[in-house]
Write a protein that holds these residues in place. Sequence first.
Motif, PDB file in Angstrom:
ATOM      1  N   SER A 108       0.805  -1.234   0.000  1.00 37.58           N
ATOM      2  CA  SER A 108       0.000   0.000   0.000  1.00 37.58           C
ATOM      3  C   SER A 108       0.832   1.275   0.000  1.00 37.58           C
ATOM      4  CB  SER A 108      -0.985   0.041   1.186  1.00 37.58           C
ATOM      5  OG  SER A 108      -1.897  -1.036   1.126  1.00 37.58           O
ATOM      6  N   THR A 109       2.154   1.164   0.127  1.00 40.04           N
ATOM      7  CA  THR A 109       2.990   2.366   0.134  1.00 40.04           C
ATOM      8  C   THR A 109       2.854   3.145  -1.168  1.00 40.04           C
ATOM      9  OG1 THR A 109       4.589   1.296   1.606  1.00 40.04           O
ATOM     10  CG2 THR A 109       5.339   3.246   0.413  1.00 40.04           C
ATOM     11  N   SER A 110       2.717   2.429  -2.284  1.00 39.02           N
ATOM     12  CA  SER A 110       2.592   3.105  -3.579  1.00 39.02           C
ATOM     13  C   SER A 110       1.307   3.930  -3.645  1.00 39.02           C
ATOM     14  CB  SER A 110       2.625   2.090  -4.721  1.00 39.02           C
ATOM     15  OG  SER A 110       1.589   1.132  -4.578  1.00 39.02           O
ATOM     16  N   LEU A 111       0.241   3.448  -3.007  1.00 38.42           N
ATOM     17  CA  LEU A 111      -1.024   4.193  -2.968  1.00 38.42           C
ATOM     18  C   LEU A 111      -0.857   5.472  -2.161  1.00 38.42           C
ATOM     19  CD1 LEU A 111      -4.079   4.604  -3.308  1.00 38.42           C
ATOM     20  CD2 LEU A 111      -4.409   3.102  -1.331  1.00 38.42           C
ATOM     21  N   TRP A 112      -0.244   5.378  -0.994  1.00 38.07           N
ATOM     22  CA  TRP A 112      -0.040   6.568  -0.156  1.00 38.07           C
ATOM     23  C   TRP A 112       0.878   7.565  -0.859  1.00 38.07           C
ATOM     24  CZ3 TRP A 112       1.749   2.742   4.150  1.00 38.07           C
ATOM     25  CH2 TRP A 112       0.659   1.949   4.534  1.00 38.07           C
ATOM     26  N   THR A 113       1.887   7.041  -1.554  1.00 40.88           N
ATOM     27  CA  THR A 113       2.799   7.909  -2.301  1.00 40.88           C
ATOM     28  C   THR A 113       2.043   8.672  -3.378  1.00 40.88           C
ATOM     29  OG1 THR A 113       4.665   6.414  -1.918  1.00 40.88           O
ATOM     30  CG2 THR A 113       4.862   7.961  -3.758  1.00 40.88           C
ATOM     31  N   HIS A 114       1.173   7.957  -4.089  1.00 42.88           N
ATOM     32  CA  HIS A 114       0.374   8.584  -5.150  1.00 42.88           C
ATOM     33  C   HIS A 114      -0.502   9.697  -4.590  1.00 42.88           C
ATOM     34  CE1 HIS A 114      -2.393   9.015  -8.545  1.00 42.88           C
ATOM     35  NE2 HIS A 114      -3.379   8.876  -7.677  1.00 42.88           N
ATOM     36  N   GLU A 115      -1.206   9.415  -3.501  1.00 42.29           N
ATOM     37  CA  GLU A 115      -2.123  10.408  -2.931  1.00 42.29           C
ATOM     38  C   GLU A 115      -1.372  11.626  -2.403  1.00 42.29           C
ATOM     39  OE1 GLU A 115      -5.554  10.591  -2.794  1.00 42.29           O
ATOM     40  OE2 GLU A 115      -5.435   8.952  -4.234  1.00 42.29           O
ATOM     41  N   TRP A 116      -0.226  11.395  -1.772  1.00 39.76           N
ATOM     42  CA  TRP A 116       0.548  12.525  -1.255  1.00 39.76           C
ATOM     43  C   TRP A 116       1.130  13.352  -2.405  1.00 39.76           C
ATOM     44  CZ3 TRP A 116       1.378  15.876   2.321  1.00 39.76           C
ATOM     45  CH2 TRP A 116       2.540  16.648   2.294  1.00 39.76           C
ATOM     46  N   THR A 117       1.723  12.678  -3.382  1.00 37.09           N
ATOM     47  CA  THR A 117       2.379  13.381  -4.482  1.00 37.09           C
ATOM     48  C   THR A 117       1.378  14.150  -5.334  1.00 37.09           C
ATOM     49  OG1 THR A 117       4.070  11.645  -4.560  1.00 37.09           O
ATOM     50  CG2 THR A 117       3.922  13.107  -6.461  1.00 37.09           C
ATOM     51  N   LYS A 118       0.227  13.541  -5.597  1.00 35.71           N
ATOM     52  CA  LYS A 118      -0.756  14.167  -6.481  1.00 35.71           C
ATOM     53  C   LYS A 118      -1.609  15.210  -5.770  1.00 35.71           C
ATOM     54  CE  LYS A 118      -4.245  13.046  -9.979  1.00 35.71           C
ATOM     55  NZ  LYS A 118      -4.943  11.958 -10.713  1.00 35.71           N
ATOM     56  N   TYR A 119      -2.018  14.939  -4.535  1.00 39.33           N
ATOM     57  CA  TYR A 119      -2.950  15.830  -3.839  1.00 39.33           C
ATOM     58  C   TYR A 119      -2.368  16.456  -2.569  1.00 39.33           C
ATOM     59  CZ  TYR A 119      -6.291  13.421  -6.871  1.00 39.33           C
ATOM     60  OH  TYR A 119      -6.940  12.897  -7.953  1.00 39.33           O
ATOM     61  N   GLY A 120      -1.683  15.650  -1.778  1.00 38.92           N
ATOM     62  CA  GLY A 120      -1.174  16.155  -0.508  1.00 38.92           C
ATOM     63  C   GLY A 120      -0.217  17.322  -0.666  1.00 38.92           C
ATOM     64  N   THR A 121       0.613  17.273  -1.700  1.00 36.32           N
ATOM     65  CA  THR A 121       1.578  18.358  -1.909  1.00 36.32           C
ATOM     66  C   THR A 121       0.885  19.692  -2.172  1.00 36.32           C
ATOM     67  OG1 THR A 121       1.707  17.732  -4.255  1.00 36.32           O
ATOM     68  CG2 THR A 121       3.410  16.861  -2.781  1.00 36.32           C
ATOM     69  N   CYS A 122      -0.355  19.644  -2.642  1.00 40.00           N
ATOM     70  CA  CYS A 122      -1.088  20.884  -2.928  1.00 40.00           C
ATOM     71  C   CYS A 122      -1.785  21.435  -1.686  1.00 40.00           C
ATOM     72  CB  CYS A 122      -2.102  20.647  -4.044  1.00 40.00           C
ATOM     73  SG  CYS A 122      -1.322  20.213  -5.621  1.00 40.00           S
ATOM     74  N   SER A 123      -1.610  20.759  -0.564  1.00 34.29           N
ATOM     75  CA  SER A 123      -2.156  21.263   0.695  1.00 34.29           C
ATOM     76  C   SER A 123      -1.031  21.660   1.640  1.00 34.29           C
ATOM     77  CB  SER A 123      -3.030  20.191   1.360  1.00 34.29           C
ATOM     78  OG  SER A 123      -2.267  19.038   1.680  1.00 34.29           O
ATOM     79  N   MET A 124       0.151  21.898   1.079  1.00 35.18           N
ATOM     80  CA  MET A 124       1.325  22.183   1.900  1.00 35.18           C
ATOM     81  C   MET A 124       1.165  23.442   2.740  1.00 35.18           C
ATOM     82  SD  MET A 124       3.667  19.870   1.777  1.00 35.18           S
ATOM     83  CE  MET A 124       5.254  20.611   2.129  1.00 35.18           C
ATOM     84  N   SER A 125       0.360  24.400   2.284  1.00 34.28           N
ATOM     85  CA  SER A 125       0.173  25.616   3.071  1.00 34.28           C
ATOM     86  C   SER A 125      -0.465  25.293   4.415  1.00 34.28           C
ATOM     87  CB  SER A 125      -0.708  26.613   2.310  1.00 34.28           C
ATOM     88  OG  SER A 125      -1.983  26.062   2.051  1.00 34.28           O
TER      89      SER A 125
END
Length: 233
Positions: A108-125
Amino acid sequence: MKSYHSFFVQLLILECLAIACGSQAYNFFYFIQQWPGSACHSTGRCCYPTTGKPAADFSISGFRPYYNSGQYEIYCPSNDSINPSKLSDLIPKLHANWPSLACPSSDSTSLWTHEWTKYGTCSMSRYDPTQHSYFQETLVLKGRANILQILENAGIRPNGKFYSLAAIKSAIKRTIGYEPWIKCNTDASGKSQLYQVYLCVGRYQVSFEECPAAALSKLGNSGCSSAVKFPAF
């Protein structure tokens, strides 16, 4: 001269609008949970993670920042690449609540990586400087929105029977306080089945809120009939 002055003013206005748009922050998050039984029955095939078959419970599908207009950004620049060592205290809960059903089987690490890279990074503020808070808050929301328990308390159970879509929404709204957006898919025979539950979360508060109408309109057709199947898993 007047024409030149008018052109200059219009250009200045456009530049100001561009700056405003460029500095605009997202307004809310979609917190999405999915029913694994529907995910597997729709495709006819899913692969359990290497940690074993997930529990028969709704699992996290995403936690994604959006604008009120329904637009969103993806793959935002970030120096915070996914690092399981930064999430070590959360890994057991992530395995239990955010498992991958994709094939081939994985941890499941690849799934978490995908979600963070695609969406999570855009919530960095909100979550700067690390990803830990992003995943931790998602898990907190999962605990606050126990969809399976909410539905079972209303007599709606994953037993392959059909239930009123209105009853499903009403049960969730009574507990959460806000009506969810429901996405359905179809089983092998083409019957509509309960697939995903969308709830909206405030930008700054770890709490649910009313989803913006404009954003909901951009989600498109839910694919749901007036009565939907709730398959077993």
